[in-house]
Scaffold this motif. Structure first.
Motif, PDB file in Angstrom:
ATOM      1  N   LYS A 248       0.912  -1.171  -0.063  1.00  0.00           N
ATOM      2  CA  LYS A 248      -0.054   0.159   0.107  1.00  0.00           C
ATOM      3  C   LYS A 248       0.851   1.337  -0.043  1.00  0.00           C
ATOM      4  N   SER A 253       1.275   7.355   2.216  1.00  0.00           N
ATOM      5  CA  SER A 253       1.703   6.482   3.016  1.00  0.00           C
ATOM      6  C   SER A 253       3.147   7.053   3.286  1.00  0.00           C
ATOM      7  N   TYR A 254       3.624   6.973   4.597  1.00  0.00           N
ATOM      8  CA  TYR A 254       4.820   7.175   4.894  1.00  0.00           C
ATOM      9  C   TYR A 254       5.967   6.287   4.254  1.00  0.00           C
ATOM     10  N   CYS A 443      -2.714  -0.312   8.761  1.00  0.00           N
ATOM     11  CA  CYS A 443      -2.063   0.863   9.028  1.00  0.00           C
ATOM     12  C   CYS A 443      -2.137   0.978  10.802  1.00  0.00           C
ATOM     13  N   LYS A 478      -0.153  11.048   6.986  1.00  0.00           N
ATOM     14  CA  LYS A 478      -0.331   9.619   6.091  1.00  0.00           C
ATOM     15  C   LYS A 478      -0.528   8.707   6.575  1.00  0.00           C
ATOM     16  N   LYS A 479      -0.634   7.690   6.092  1.00  0.00           N
ATOM     17  CA  LYS A 479      -0.826   6.428   6.488  1.00  0.00           C
ATOM     18  C   LYS A 479       0.332   5.767   6.961  1.00  0.00           C
ATOM     19  N   LEU A 480       0.544   4.911   7.767  1.00  0.00           N
ATOM     20  CA  LEU A 480       1.760   4.264   8.370  1.00  0.00           C
ATOM     21  C   LEU A 480       1.532   2.730   8.477  1.00  0.00           C
ATOM     22  N   PHE A 481       2.408   1.960   7.738  1.00  0.00           N
ATOM     23  CA  PHE A 481       2.265   0.646   7.686  1.00  0.00           C
ATOM     24  C   PHE A 481       3.683   0.050   7.886  1.00  0.00           C
TER      25      PHE A 481
END
Length: 487
Positions: A248, A253-254, A443, A478-481
């Motif tokens: 993703k 996203s980061y 996330c 942002k989203k972090l995964f």
């Protein structure tokens, strides 16, 4: 009006819906299409392009897509975001990739960063007018006029981003350069859109567009004219075998790819959780540093030292875990003081102004506080700490600095007294979730929701005095995964 032109009332309607910043972006995107209208406003530019038969309904839909006005795509042009993306991936685009890249960079810069760029550029262009509120796109236009920036001349911008520690933007530029060089070798268009510009491991070279009745679908505009787009077939993007690509990963996203992924600082003043936390975060790819049983002075010194490490520049994130007795505002470490060490100060050590190497990168804090009743706290002087300590007695609030994730769990200190060697349920559940490959597909915010559920489900069977409470505050942009190929 010819078949390929756009009705004037649609141009007027769209222009009326855009704000000042969106108009500026759209004018910038059109700059190469009408160089003789460099000083014109958006409506004048669009009408001129329309009269010159350079603006089609498809081109107008691309412009709205580039400024992320997907609502206008649907409401005015009666088309979907996915349909435009399918067309852009298979055909020639109206807007050059260079303009798209600059607009995306503009969207990823904070106002203070633009001010820093303006200051840095004085060394290269001392005669350039530097208005205080000048946007990044305005700076680029000025540099283009001075022949300091061009589609094939971006080294100056890279150097400036390096000075303000925006390595992520440098990578976007380098990816653009690579795609441009590949495109010139293969003599076919390469599409680098606002999401794909940050994907160095994706092969984005698509076959040339072939028009054909069997491969086309038609969407009707509100006025009855047609918007012909390529059929929305799935895009096949091959992943290079060398290097791992996080799931993703996009501009939303980061980036979480560095090795190590970041520094993980664990300060455990209770001593029950260090081992499992160290194993968990080492498995995630972090460089873990553990400290047990620190007093407040030692912890202050440790935090200062870690915040000053230069290695943060080469990492994509930072994690700090604190386990201690305390109260709602402070932790006591091994000192049992009334004031304690203010939690707000811990956060400040790692904000961008104190730790430039973490600028624009996610900073995750997990705090386990064993709350000591006020009548059992000893009253002593507050420890003096370096840095800005204004209002350190105030309650912890959502931080003003960006990219901070703050998870704070509290439980009465009697929990420790009843089971001195038992680990924190909060930290144990956190470790279990992070080590589960299925949960790592989520996330960090979704993972924390799972954590909430586990902790509060456990509270249902616990004595009221032993129940955990969680507080989550964050300023993530942002989203972090976390990576999947770990643990």
């Amino acid at each position: 009006m010819t078949r390929c032109q756009v009705p004037a009332f649609l141009i007027h309607q769209i222009q009326e819906e855009l704000d000042k910043e969106e108009e500026e972006m759209m004018v910038f995107l059109c700059r190469d299409l009408a160089p003789d209208l460099a000083n014109a406003d958006l409506k004048e530019i669009l009408l001129a392009l329309n009269e010159r038969e350079k603006l089609t309904p498809v081109g107008l839909s691309e412009l709205l897509y580039r400024v992320k006005r997907f609502d206008l795509l649907r409401r005015i042009l009666n088309t979907e975001k996915a349909t435009v993306e399918a067309y852009l991936a298979r055909s020639f685009r109206l807007i050059p990739d260079y303009r798209v890249l600059m607009v995306e960079i503009n969207e990823n810069l904070e106002k203070d960063e633009v001010g820093s760029l303006g200051f840095l550029l004085r060394d290269y262009a001392p005669r350039m007018k530097m208005a205080k509120d000048k946007s990044f796109l305005a700076l680029i236009i000025d540099l283009e006029k001075l022949n300091l920036v061009a589609p094939n001349q971006l080294d100056l911008i890279e150097n400036c981003f390096r000075s303000i520690h925006r390595i992520d933007l440098i990578r976007k530029i380098q990816t653009y350069k690579h795609k441009a060089s590949v495109s010139s070798v293969h003599c076919q268009p390469v599409y680098v859109n606002a999401h794909q510009a940050s994907l160095p491991n994706f092969n984005l070279i698509e076959p040339p567009y072939h028009s054909g009745i069997q491969n086309e679908s038609t969407e009707k505009l509100q006025n009855g004219s047609s918007l012909t787009l390529a059929a929305a077939e799935p895009l096949h993007m091959s992943i290079e075998e060398s290097g791992s690509v996080p799931h993703k990963m996009s501009d939303d996203s980061y980036r979480m790819q560095s090795q190590p992924l970041g520094i993980c600082l664990i300060i455990d003043c209770i001593g029950n959780d260090t081992d499992v936390l160290e194993e968990t975060f080492r498995g995630l790819g972090y460089d873990v540093h553990c400290h047990r049983y620190l007093n407040m002075s030692s912890m202050n010194q440790t935090l200062l030292e870690v915040a000053r490490w230069q290695k943060h520049k080469n990492c994509d994130s930072f994690v700090c875990i604190l386990v201690s007795r305390g109260n709602s505002q402070s932790i006591f470490c091994t000192d049992h003081t009334f004031s304690g060490f203010p939690l707000e100060q811990i956060k400040k050590y790692f904000t961008a102004d104190s730790c430039p190497g973490l600028l624009g990168k996610p900073k995750l804090f997990f705090i386990q506080s064993y709350v000591v009743p006020e009548n059992e706290q000893e009253c002593t002087c507050l420890l003096e700490v370096d840095g800005n300590a204004d209002n350190i007695r105030a309650k912890v609030t959502i931080p003003h600095a960006a990219d901070i994730f703050w998870s704070h769990c509290k439980v009465d200190v009697s929990t420790l007294e009843q089971s001195p060697t038992s680990p924190s349920k909060y930290l144990r559940c956190l470790a279990e979730l992070l080590r589960n490959p299925y949960k790592r597909k989520l996330c960090i915010l979704a993972i924390h929701m799972e954590l909430n559920k586990k902790v509060y489900d456990g509270n249902m069977t616990a004595d009221p005095s032993q129940q955990y409470s969680l507080l989550l505050q964050h300023t993530l942009r942002k989203k972090l995964f976390f990576p999947l190929d770990c643990c």
